[in-house]
Design a protein around this motif. Structure first.
Motif, PDB file in Angstrom:
ATOM      1  N   GLU A  59       0.932  -1.418   0.051  1.00  0.00           N
ATOM      2  CA  GLU A  59      -0.131  -0.111  -0.092  1.00  0.00           C
ATOM      3  C   GLU A  59       0.745   1.122   0.069  1.00  0.00           C
ATOM      4  O   GLU A  59       1.815   1.438   1.080  1.00  0.00           O
ATOM      5  N   ARG A  60       0.678   2.049  -0.896  1.00  0.00           N
ATOM      6  CA  ARG A  60       1.669   3.279  -1.225  1.00  0.00           C
ATOM      7  C   ARG A  60       0.520   4.303  -1.616  1.00  0.00           C
ATOM      8  O   ARG A  60      -0.219   4.059  -2.865  1.00  0.00           O
ATOM      9  N   VAL A  61       0.659   5.611  -1.321  1.00  0.00           N
ATOM     10  CA  VAL A  61       0.083   6.637  -1.743  1.00  0.00           C
ATOM     11  C   VAL A  61       0.924   7.831  -2.191  1.00  0.00           C
ATOM     12  O   VAL A  61       1.682   7.954  -1.443  1.00  0.00           O
ATOM     13  N   THR A  62       0.846   8.158  -3.545  1.00  0.00           N
ATOM     14  CA  THR A  62       1.787   9.263  -3.994  1.00  0.00           C
ATOM     15  C   THR A  62       0.864  10.369  -4.037  1.00  0.00           C
ATOM     16  O   THR A  62      -0.129  10.436  -4.658  1.00  0.00           O
ATOM     17  N   ALA A  63       1.498  11.663  -3.533  1.00  0.00           N
ATOM     18  CA  ALA A  63       0.899  12.906  -3.478  1.00  0.00           C
ATOM     19  C   ALA A  63       1.673  13.885  -4.218  1.00  0.00           C
ATOM     20  O   ALA A  63       2.956  13.940  -3.789  1.00  0.00           O
ATOM     21  N   LEU A  64       1.174  14.723  -5.002  1.00  0.00           N
ATOM     22  CA  LEU A  64       1.921  16.098  -5.476  1.00  0.00           C
ATOM     23  C   LEU A  64       1.271  17.133  -4.640  1.00  0.00           C
ATOM     24  O   LEU A  64       0.126  17.199  -4.510  1.00  0.00           O
ATOM     25  N   ILE A  65       2.240  17.796  -4.224  1.00  0.00           N
ATOM     26  CA  ILE A  65       1.642  19.183  -3.075  1.00  0.00           C
ATOM     27  C   ILE A  65       2.196  20.423  -3.667  1.00  0.00           C
ATOM     28  O   ILE A  65       3.459  20.518  -3.794  1.00  0.00           O
ATOM     29  N   GLU A  66       1.250  21.142  -4.191  1.00  0.00           N
ATOM     30  CA  GLU A  66       1.537  22.633  -4.682  1.00  0.00           C
ATOM     31  C   GLU A  66       1.826  23.380  -3.050  1.00  0.00           C
ATOM     32  O   GLU A  66       0.905  23.410  -2.276  1.00  0.00           O
ATOM     33  N   VAL A  67       3.081  24.160  -3.325  1.00  0.00           N
ATOM     34  CA  VAL A  67       3.254  25.051  -1.876  1.00  0.00           C
ATOM     35  C   VAL A  67       3.752  26.338  -2.400  1.00  0.00           C
ATOM     36  O   VAL A  67       4.597  26.422  -3.248  1.00  0.00           O
ATOM     37  N   THR A  68       3.094  27.242  -1.930  1.00  0.00           N
ATOM     38  CA  THR A  68       3.247  28.659  -2.131  1.00  0.00           C
ATOM     39  C   THR A  68       4.077  29.140  -0.557  1.00  0.00           C
ATOM     40  O   THR A  68       3.546  28.709   0.312  1.00  0.00           O
ATOM     41  N   VAL A  69       5.358  29.699  -0.846  1.00  0.00           N
ATOM     42  CA  VAL A  69       6.124  30.080   0.314  1.00  0.00           C
ATOM     43  C   VAL A  69       6.449  31.570   0.107  1.00  0.00           C
ATOM     44  O   VAL A  69       6.516  32.099  -1.093  1.00  0.00           O
ATOM     45  N   THR A  70       6.904  32.125   1.315  1.00  0.00           N
ATOM     46  CA  THR A  70       7.396  33.353   1.317  1.00  0.00           C
ATOM     47  C   THR A  70       8.987  33.085   1.365  1.00  0.00           C
ATOM     48  O   THR A  70       9.556  32.733   2.371  1.00  0.00           O
ATOM     49  N   PRO A  71       9.584  33.570   0.327  1.00  0.00           N
ATOM     50  CA  PRO A  71      11.135  33.326   0.209  1.00  0.00           C
ATOM     51  C   PRO A  71      11.822  33.872   1.462  1.00  0.00           C
ATOM     52  O   PRO A  71      11.367  35.096   1.718  1.00  0.00           O
ATOM     53  N   GLN A  72      13.010  33.501   2.039  1.00  0.00           N
ATOM     54  CA  GLN A  72      13.718  34.333   2.926  1.00  0.00           C
ATOM     55  C   GLN A  72      14.572  35.145   2.515  1.00  0.00           C
ATOM     56  O   GLN A  72      15.343  34.906   1.290  1.00  0.00           O
ATOM     57  N   ARG A  73      14.846  36.346   3.105  1.00  0.00           N
ATOM     58  CA  ARG A  73      15.952  37.515   2.649  1.00  0.00           C
ATOM     59  C   ARG A  73      17.306  36.657   2.545  1.00  0.00           C
ATOM     60  O   ARG A  73      17.654  36.021   3.372  1.00  0.00           O
ATOM     61  N   SER A  97       7.572  27.652 -11.767  1.00  0.00           N
ATOM     62  CA  SER A  97       7.236  29.147 -12.276  1.00  0.00           C
ATOM     63  C   SER A  97       5.788  28.885 -12.325  1.00  0.00           C
ATOM     64  O   SER A  97       4.982  27.612 -12.143  1.00  0.00           O
ATOM     65  N   GLY A  98       4.799  29.949 -12.220  1.00  0.00           N
ATOM     66  CA  GLY A  98       3.469  29.979 -12.311  1.00  0.00           C
ATOM     67  C   GLY A  98       2.775  30.339 -11.073  1.00  0.00           C
ATOM     68  O   GLY A  98       3.131  31.269 -10.210  1.00  0.00           O
ATOM     69  N   GLY A  99       1.762  29.390 -10.650  1.00  0.00           N
ATOM     70  CA  GLY A  99       0.797  29.988  -9.540  1.00  0.00           C
ATOM     71  C   GLY A  99       1.154  29.528  -8.475  1.00  0.00           C
ATOM     72  O   GLY A  99       0.851  30.033  -7.266  1.00  0.00           O
ATOM     73  N   TYR A 100       2.129  28.490  -8.276  1.00  0.00           N
ATOM     74  CA  TYR A 100       2.829  28.508  -6.899  1.00  0.00           C
ATOM     75  C   TYR A 100       4.391  28.212  -6.835  1.00  0.00           C
ATOM     76  O   TYR A 100       4.775  28.184  -7.901  1.00  0.00           O
ATOM     77  N   ASP A 101       5.016  27.995  -5.893  1.00  0.00           N
ATOM     78  CA  ASP A 101       6.633  27.966  -5.927  1.00  0.00           C
ATOM     79  C   ASP A 101       7.266  26.717  -5.812  1.00  0.00           C
ATOM     80  O   ASP A 101       8.050  26.572  -6.547  1.00  0.00           O
ATOM     81  N   LEU A 102       6.764  25.810  -5.006  1.00  0.00           N
ATOM     82  CA  LEU A 102       7.163  24.547  -4.893  1.00  0.00           C
ATOM     83  C   LEU A 102       6.294  23.469  -5.323  1.00  0.00           C
ATOM     84  O   LEU A 102       5.239  23.459  -4.945  1.00  0.00           O
TER      85      LEU A 102
END
Length: 160
Positions: A59-73, A97-102
């Motif tokens: 049993e394995r579940v694979t997920a793709l997670i779109e993450v929006t972050v605030t880059p660190q200075r 690139s696009g609507g989310y960062d990672l």
């Protein structure tokens, strides 16, 4: 650097130096030397095996997670990316690139385990603004290799 060697082992990492030399009209010692140099320079980072886990009963579940972050200075996205890719659940991590960062690809045993990773480890990070999780339902092709066995159509052709 010999990109022909890279292309060949990208499709089949089990090829021996002798087989590569024959395929590419090179000598075996030259192939071994080039591979050694590319490993040392981290052009070749490893030799993972592509496994169709659906056929193992595991049993394995694979997920793709779109993450929006605030880059660190001063560090941009690298510091937060490093914190994320250190988790053992993380299979891959990409700056987008696009609507989310990672994009974070993770593997868990259950949907609950994936949800727990997102809610307890990923979302609470101070730089993380938002996440969106997508679950992989079926894999057809990965690393350039088809995971589906194509069956020939054995039906008879009927013509008028």
């Amino acid at each position: 650097m010999n990109t022909e060697i890279l292309k060949a082992i990208d499709q089949d990492a089990k090829l021996t130096a002798k087989e590569l030399a024959e395929m590419l009209s090179m000598n075996e010692a030259e192939v071994e030397a080039q591979i050694g140099k590319m490993e040392k320079e981290h052009i070749i980072c490893g030799y993972p095996t592509l496994i169709d886990w659906d056929k193992t009963g595991e049993e394995r579940v694979t997920a793709l997670i779109e993450v929006t972050v605030t880059p660190q200075r001063g560090m941009g996205f690298d510091k937060i990316a490093e914190r994320i890719y250190k988790y053992e659940e993380v299979e891959a991590l990409y700056l987008m690139s696009g609507g989310y960062d990672l994009t974070v690809m993770i593997v868990g045993k259950t949907l609950r385990e994936v949800a727990e990773f997102v809610s307890s480890k990923l979302a609470p990070m101070e730089s993380v603004v938002s996440t969106a999780t997508h679950f992989v339902l079926k894999k057809y092709k990965e690393h350039g290799l088809e995971l589906i066995n194509q069956k020939d159509d054995e039906r008879m052709l009927i013509t008028p």
